[in-house]
Design a protein around this motif. Structure first.
Motif, PDB file in Angstrom:
ATOM      1  N   TRP A 162       8.520   0.971  -5.912  1.00  0.00           N
ATOM      2  CA  TRP A 162       9.608   1.744  -5.332  1.00  0.00           C
ATOM      3  C   TRP A 162      10.118   2.736  -6.373  1.00  0.00           C
ATOM      4  O   TRP A 162      10.368   2.360  -7.509  1.00  0.00           O
ATOM      5  CB  TRP A 162      10.728   0.804  -4.907  1.00  0.00           C
ATOM      6  N   GLN A 216      13.055   4.712  -7.807  1.00  0.00           N
ATOM      7  CA  GLN A 216      14.513   4.632  -7.754  1.00  0.00           C
ATOM      8  C   GLN A 216      15.098   5.824  -8.510  1.00  0.00           C
ATOM      9  O   GLN A 216      14.808   6.022  -9.687  1.00  0.00           O
ATOM     10  CB  GLN A 216      15.001   3.333  -8.378  1.00  0.00           C
ATOM     11  N   GLY A 272      18.767   7.535  -9.361  1.00  0.00           N
ATOM     12  CA  GLY A 272      20.189   7.246  -9.298  1.00  0.00           C
ATOM     13  C   GLY A 272      20.944   7.947 -10.404  1.00  0.00           C
ATOM     14  O   GLY A 272      20.371   8.707 -11.184  1.00  0.00           O
ATOM     15  N   TYR A 327      21.418  11.702 -14.224  1.00  0.00           N
ATOM     16  CA  TYR A 327      20.534  11.022 -13.295  1.00  0.00           C
ATOM     17  C   TYR A 327      19.443  10.277 -14.044  1.00  0.00           C
ATOM     18  O   TYR A 327      18.963  10.727 -15.071  1.00  0.00           O
ATOM     19  CB  TYR A 327      19.908  12.025 -12.320  1.00  0.00           C
ATOM     20  N   VAL A 330      15.733   7.804 -13.444  1.00  0.00           N
ATOM     21  CA  VAL A 330      14.650   7.428 -12.537  1.00  0.00           C
ATOM     22  C   VAL A 330      13.910   6.243 -13.139  1.00  0.00           C
ATOM     23  O   VAL A 330      13.802   6.126 -14.356  1.00  0.00           O
ATOM     24  CB  VAL A 330      13.677   8.596 -12.281  1.00  0.00           C
ATOM     25  N   LYS A 331      13.434   5.365 -12.263  1.00  0.00           N
ATOM     26  CA  LYS A 331      12.620   4.246 -12.729  1.00  0.00           C
ATOM     27  C   LYS A 331      11.830   3.676 -11.554  1.00  0.00           C
ATOM     28  O   LYS A 331      12.158   3.929 -10.389  1.00  0.00           O
ATOM     29  CB  LYS A 331      13.470   3.164 -13.378  1.00  0.00           C
ATOM     30  N   THR A 341      10.618   0.316  -9.558  1.00  0.00           N
ATOM     31  CA  THR A 341      11.009  -1.066  -9.345  1.00  0.00           C
ATOM     32  C   THR A 341      10.013  -1.699  -8.387  1.00  0.00           C
ATOM     33  O   THR A 341       9.189  -1.007  -7.785  1.00  0.00           O
ATOM     34  CB  THR A 341      12.440  -1.175  -8.766  1.00  0.00           C
ATOM     35  N   ASN A 366       8.146   4.229  -0.999  1.00  0.00           N
ATOM     36  CA  ASN A 366       8.885   5.443  -0.632  1.00  0.00           C
ATOM     37  C   ASN A 366       8.215   6.683  -1.243  1.00  0.00           C
ATOM     38  O   ASN A 366       8.838   7.474  -1.929  1.00  0.00           O
ATOM     39  CB  ASN A 366      10.351   5.339  -1.041  1.00  0.00           C
ATOM     40  N   GLN A 425       9.533  10.279  -1.744  1.00  0.00           N
ATOM     41  CA  GLN A 425      10.385  10.654  -2.877  1.00  0.00           C
ATOM     42  C   GLN A 425       9.604  11.357  -3.991  1.00  0.00           C
ATOM     43  O   GLN A 425      10.217  11.876  -4.928  1.00  0.00           O
ATOM     44  CB  GLN A 425      11.069   9.411  -3.473  1.00  0.00           C
TER      45      GLN A 425
END
Length: 170
Positions: free
Chosen positions: A69, A71, A73, A80, A82-83, A85, A132, A135
């Motif tokens: 996924w 991520q 945030g 911001y 990002v990583k 998961t 996802n 993205q």
């Protein structure tokens, strides 16, 4: 603009980009070719080793054990992160709408991907067990109206991005 409004605007733009990405191949197949619009360039330049795309169709053995996924945030206003998961990314092989070449990191995991004609983010994500995948353009600094173009090199693994710039940041 409030933080919640920015997030809502960003998510709406990603949804529009995903729908647009699915519509482009169908429209392109029924119309005469036109000049491709210029897409915004990614803000980072990873350099993993290139590996040719696999032409085999996926089999039941190629199913994802656990989906990864992306991520995106923020810790604070304007900062911001990002990583990745969830599960691990694996290349399940070239498939319809995901025919490009994958480049691996030093550990042999998918790192970047060279977009081929007709590729769409959701299918690229599916190829690499990214739940996802829609993205991927946002992860790579593309705004909602900017489609991935053949020859673009995008990062698949968010953990490789150390200098993420949210494309909608003011």
């Amino acid at each position: 603009m409030k933080k919640s409004a920015k997030i809502t605007l960003g998510l709406a733009a990603v949804a529009v980009a995903g729908v647009t990405a699915f519509a482009v191949p169908a429209i392109a197949a029924t119309s005469t070719p036109a000049a491709a619009p210029a897409a915004s360039a990614p803000t980072h330049k990873p350099t993993p080793e290139a590996v040719a795309a696999v032409d085999a169709e996926p089999t039941a053995a190629d199913e994802c054990k656990s989906e990864a996924w992306i991520q995106i945030g923020s810790k604070t206003e304007g900062d911001y992160t990002v990583k990745m998961t969830g599960g691990s990314m694996v290349d399940r092989g070239a498939r319809e709408f995901a025919q490009g070449e994958v480049q691996l990191d030093a550990n042999g995991y998918p790192a970047t991907y060279t977009v081929a004609p007709g590729d769409v983010p959701a299918s690229i994500g599916d190829r690499f067990c990214i739940e996802n995948g829609v993205q991927l353009p946002l992860l790579n600094g593309y705004k909602g109206g900017d489609a991935l173009q053949p020859g673009d090199v995008i990062t698949l693994n968010a953990d490789l991005i150390t200098d993420y710039v949210f494309p909608y940041a003011d």
